[in-house]
Design a protein around this motif. Sequence first.
Motif, mmCIF file in Angstrom:
data_model
loop_
_atom_site.group_PDB
_atom_site.id
_atom_site.type_symbol
_atom_site.label_atom_id
_atom_site.label_comp_id
_atom_site.label_asym_id
_atom_site.label_seq_id
_atom_site.Cartn_x
_atom_site.Cartn_y
_atom_site.Cartn_z
ATOM 1 N N TRP A 278 -3.422 50.372 35.903
ATOM 2 C CA TRP A 278 -4.132 50.685 37.145
ATOM 3 C C TRP A 278 -4.423 52.181 37.270
ATOM 4 N N VAL A 279 -3.708 53.004 36.483
ATOM 5 C CA VAL A 279 -3.972 54.442 36.466
ATOM 6 C C VAL A 279 -5.152 54.668 35.524
ATOM 7 N N ASN A 280 -6.355 54.462 36.046
ATOM 8 C CA ASN A 280 -7.538 54.457 35.193
ATOM 9 C C ASN A 280 -8.659 55.305 35.780
ATOM 10 N N TRP A 281 -8.284 56.375 36.468
ATOM 11 C CA TRP A 281 -9.280 57.233 37.081
ATOM 12 C C TRP A 281 -10.017 58.031 36.008
ATOM 13 N N SER A 282 -11.319 58.158 36.166
ATOM 14 C CA SER A 282 -12.148 58.788 35.139
ATOM 15 C C SER A 282 -11.775 60.251 34.911
ATOM 16 N N TRP A 283 -11.295 60.934 35.947
ATOM 17 C CA TRP A 283 -10.979 62.350 35.787
ATOM 18 C C TRP A 283 -9.794 62.578 34.844
ATOM 19 N N LEU A 284 -9.004 61.530 34.592
ATOM 20 C CA LEU A 284 -7.883 61.679 33.674
ATOM 21 C C LEU A 284 -8.351 61.919 32.237
ATOM 22 N N THR A 285 -9.533 61.431 31.902
ATOM 23 C CA THR A 285 -10.081 61.710 30.578
ATOM 24 C C THR A 285 -10.298 63.212 30.398
ATOM 25 N N THR A 286 -10.837 63.850 31.438
ATOM 26 C CA THR A 286 -11.004 65.303 31.400
ATOM 27 C C THR A 286 -9.650 66.002 31.358
ATOM 28 N N ALA A 287 -8.697 65.489 32.139
ATOM 29 C CA ALA A 287 -7.351 66.077 32.141
ATOM 30 C C ALA A 287 -6.742 66.025 30.746
ATOM 31 N N GLY A 288 -6.914 64.883 30.067
ATOM 32 C CA GLY A 288 -6.391 64.760 28.712
ATOM 33 C C GLY A 288 -7.065 65.727 27.755
ATOM 34 N N ALA A 289 -8.369 65.947 27.939
ATOM 35 C CA ALA A 289 -9.099 66.862 27.070
ATOM 36 C C ALA A 289 -8.655 68.311 27.272
ATOM 37 N N LEU A 290 -8.252 68.660 28.491
ATOM 38 C CA LEU A 290 -7.839 70.036 28.781
ATOM 39 C C LEU A 290 -6.415 70.333 28.336
ATOM 40 N N THR A 291 -5.627 69.299 28.119
ATOM 41 C CA THR A 291 -4.199 69.497 27.880
ATOM 42 C C THR A 291 -3.931 70.359 26.661
ATOM 43 N N TYR A 292 -4.564 70.067 25.541
ATOM 44 C CA TYR A 292 -4.273 70.808 24.304
ATOM 45 C C TYR A 292 -4.683 72.279 24.401
ATOM 46 N N PRO A 293 -5.929 72.609 24.789
ATOM 47 C CA PRO A 293 -6.246 74.040 24.903
ATOM 48 C C PRO A 293 -5.405 74.753 25.966
ATOM 49 N N PHE A 294 -5.081 74.063 27.058
ATOM 50 C CA PHE A 294 -4.209 74.673 28.064
ATOM 51 C C PHE A 294 -2.838 74.962 27.469
#
Length: 354
Positions: A278-294
């Motif tokens: 149910w945790v399927n919000w689209s903004w989480l894809t962006t969050a995942g993409a930012l994790t490594y460079p952050f």
Amino acid sequence: MVKAPEPRLRSLDGLRLLAALMVAAYHYGGRDGEVARAWGSSPRDQFPTLHSYFAYGCLGVQVFFVISGFVICMSGWGRPLKSFFASRAARLLPAYWAAIVLVTAVFALPVVAYEAVSPSDALVNLTMLQQPLGVDRVLGVCWTLWAEVRFYALFALLVVLPGANRRRVLLFCAGWMVAAAIARGAHEPLLDIVVMPEYAPFFVGGVGLYLVHRDRRDVYAWSAVAVGWLIGQHEAVAALWRPASADAFAHRTVFGIVLVVTLGFAAVAAIALGRLSWVNWSWLTTAGALTYPFYLVHEHLGWPVIRMLHGVLGLPARMTLTFTVLGLLGLAWLIHRFVERPFGPRLKRTLTSA
């Protein structure tokens, strides 16, 4: 034939970001060292209550390793070795190279007042082999990448190259844990470098959880997860627990360490079982993409940001912490948008077609 990609697990992206924020909390307020120069005093003075909780943030690395075991097994399943290698290189290298150049350039500025590594050492850092070569590191967090690269190599040679299947993955998990136990008893440096007994349980636990994701009734997969957790919590306690002392920055309790490790395993298990679908919000894809460079830039570039916001502009500590995290997430977005997105696919195509 290359397998079709599995549906994206956005909850896993969210957990990645949470683990990165845990590590950032540790680096900004959970220990002394260079960050104390940025704050102007010990973070213990800036966060009298929170610093003792931030000290557990270093365990975000162990959570990352569990996630990595899950993701790498998923990525390598049904994929030829060349494709696996190309996907990993394209994922890691563009942002990593950008972070090396950026941090080196910023630390070379006289106004920053932090010592930069020598030009020769900075060039070696581009290879990701600075850790075993004993070269000064540009990025404080790159030691975790050295662990990741060794995991990738072991998994590629023992699972991906002959072809991933359930039996081979289970044998890989069992063999690695036995080798890790032998390495602990042998006290042989070369064996420690290859087998990584302090980190192996977390990777193995994540690999086992991917098998659980494929078949939740797989008893052997659950056994790999259980062994990974049992030995992993021991390794974490052995590495991070210290007796209470008035001179210590913060006292991590055995219970606290085991609890964080357990919650990390439990979170990935919940994702593997579909309990967090149910945790399927689209903004989480962006969050995942930012994790490594952050994750790459947050520590060293966070120091001058904290110094400017807190020491120069006089912002309160909590506000400074919030703005620093948000600012570095913004920088991570720029790296993702202008480095990873254009150059990652190009590198992958080049390596795949070579």
